[in-house]
Design a protein around this motif. Structure first.
Motif, PDB file in Angstrom:
ATOM      1  N   SER A   1       0.858  -1.184   0.000  1.00 14.79           N
ATOM      2  CA  SER A   1       0.000   0.000   0.000  1.00 14.79           C
ATOM      3  C   SER A   1       0.894   1.234   0.000  1.00 14.79           C
ATOM      4  CB  SER A   1      -0.946   0.025   1.198  1.00 14.79           C
ATOM      5  OG  SER A   1      -0.214   0.112   2.406  1.00 14.79           O
TER       6      SER A   1
ATOM      7  N   ASN B   1       1.194   5.038   1.711  1.00 15.33           N
ATOM      8  CA  ASN B   1       0.675   5.901   2.767  1.00 15.33           C
ATOM      9  C   ASN B   1       0.544   7.349   2.315  1.00 15.33           C
ATOM     10  OD1 ASN B   1       0.567   3.741   4.484  1.00 15.33           O
ATOM     11  ND2 ASN B   1       2.344   4.334   5.707  1.00 15.33           N
ATOM     12  N   ALA B   2       1.467   7.783   1.492  1.00 17.68           N
ATOM     13  CA  ALA B   2       1.462   9.172   1.044  1.00 17.68           C
ATOM     14  C   ALA B   2       2.275   9.296  -0.236  1.00 17.68           C
ATOM     15  CB  ALA B   2       2.049  10.095   2.106  1.00 17.68           C
TER      16      ALA B   2
ATOM     17  N   ILE C   1      -2.111  12.436   1.356  1.00 19.95           N
ATOM     18  CA  ILE C   1      -2.055  11.274   2.236  1.00 19.95           C
ATOM     19  C   ILE C   1      -3.241  10.375   1.934  1.00 19.95           C
ATOM     20  CG2 ILE C   1      -2.092  10.535   4.648  1.00 19.95           C
ATOM     21  CD1 ILE C   1      -0.887  13.235   5.375  1.00 19.95           C
ATOM     22  N   SER C   2      -3.055   9.056   2.068  1.00 13.43           N
ATOM     23  CA  SER C   2      -4.174   8.140   1.839  1.00 13.43           C
ATOM     24  C   SER C   2      -5.330   8.563   2.742  1.00 13.43           C
ATOM     25  CB  SER C   2      -3.760   6.700   2.148  1.00 13.43           C
ATOM     26  OG  SER C   2      -3.401   6.562   3.502  1.00 13.43           O
TER      27      SER C   2
ATOM     28  N   SER D   1      -5.518   5.878  -6.178  1.00 13.82           N
ATOM     29  CA  SER D   1      -4.914   4.804  -5.394  1.00 13.82           C
ATOM     30  C   SER D   1      -4.964   3.469  -6.133  1.00 13.82           C
ATOM     31  CB  SER D   1      -5.595   4.683  -4.026  1.00 13.82           C
ATOM     32  OG  SER D   1      -6.983   4.441  -4.193  1.00 13.82           O
TER      33      SER D   1
ATOM     34  N   TYR E   1       5.740   7.227   0.183  1.00 16.61           N
ATOM     35  CA  TYR E   1       5.979   6.394   1.356  1.00 16.61           C
ATOM     36  C   TYR E   1       5.200   5.100   1.146  1.00 16.61           C
ATOM     37  CZ  TYR E   1       8.400  10.009   3.941  1.00 16.61           C
ATOM     38  OH  TYR E   1       9.323  10.925   4.351  1.00 16.61           O
TER      39      TYR E   1
ATOM     40  N   VAL F   1       4.359   1.016   1.811  1.00 22.72           N
ATOM     41  CA  VAL F   1       4.365  -0.153   2.675  1.00 22.72           C
ATOM     42  C   VAL F   1       4.643  -1.361   1.776  1.00 22.72           C
ATOM     43  CG1 VAL F   1       3.072  -1.555   4.301  1.00 22.72           C
ATOM     44  CG2 VAL F   1       2.670   0.919   4.203  1.00 22.72           C
TER      45      VAL F   1
ATOM     46  N   VAL G   1       7.838   0.539   6.116  1.00 24.04           N
ATOM     47  CA  VAL G   1       7.493   1.674   5.262  1.00 24.04           C
ATOM     48  C   VAL G   1       8.786   2.294   4.764  1.00 24.04           C
ATOM     49  CG1 VAL G   1       6.274   3.869   5.106  1.00 24.04           C
ATOM     50  CG2 VAL G   1       5.418   2.064   6.612  1.00 24.04           C
TER      51      VAL G   1
END
Length: 120
Positions: A30, A32-33, A52-53, A73, A98, A100, A106
């Motif tokens: 995923s 995050n940002a 940001i998500s 996304s 960023y 994951v 991260v």
């Protein structure tokens, strides 16, 4: 490994518009940002805009009201719509994310940069 690839830079006259895109690919669980930074000759890299998500965004004061950051996304993609461009916007624009990764953790990744040049 994760790769960020930017596109959309170029030469434009003052007052014009450009749209930058950045696609993240690779071992991504995923994101995050994501965001955009820029570096002009002889200057330090500076934040332009981040998202940001969840959708919250942040902009440098110098671009507020002119630039819009958005993300997809599902496509691991972030865009930067730049309107009313000024010569002082001339810089190399870098995408940042960023990420994951599947094994956990991260990590901070950068694209190779795309040149934006605004002529007066």
């Amino acid at each position: 490994q994760v790769q960020l690839v930017e596109s959309g830079g170029g030469l434009v006259q003052a007052g014009g518009s450009l749209r930058l895109s950045c696609v993240a690919s690779g071992r991504i669980f995923s994101i995050n940002a994501m965001g955009w930074y820029r570096q002009a000759p002889g200057k330090q890299r500076e934040l332009v805009a981040t998202t940001i998500s969840g959708g919250s965004t942040n902009y440098a004061d110098s671009v507020k009201g002119r630039f819009t950051i958005s993300g997809d996304s599902a496509k691991n993609t972030v865009y930067l719509q730049m309107n009313s461009l000024k010569p002082e916007d001339t810089a190399v624009y870098y995408c940042n994310a960023y990420v994951v990764v599947p094994v956990g953790g991260v990590y901070d990744y950068w694209g190779q940069g795309t040149q934006v040049t605004v002529s007066s």
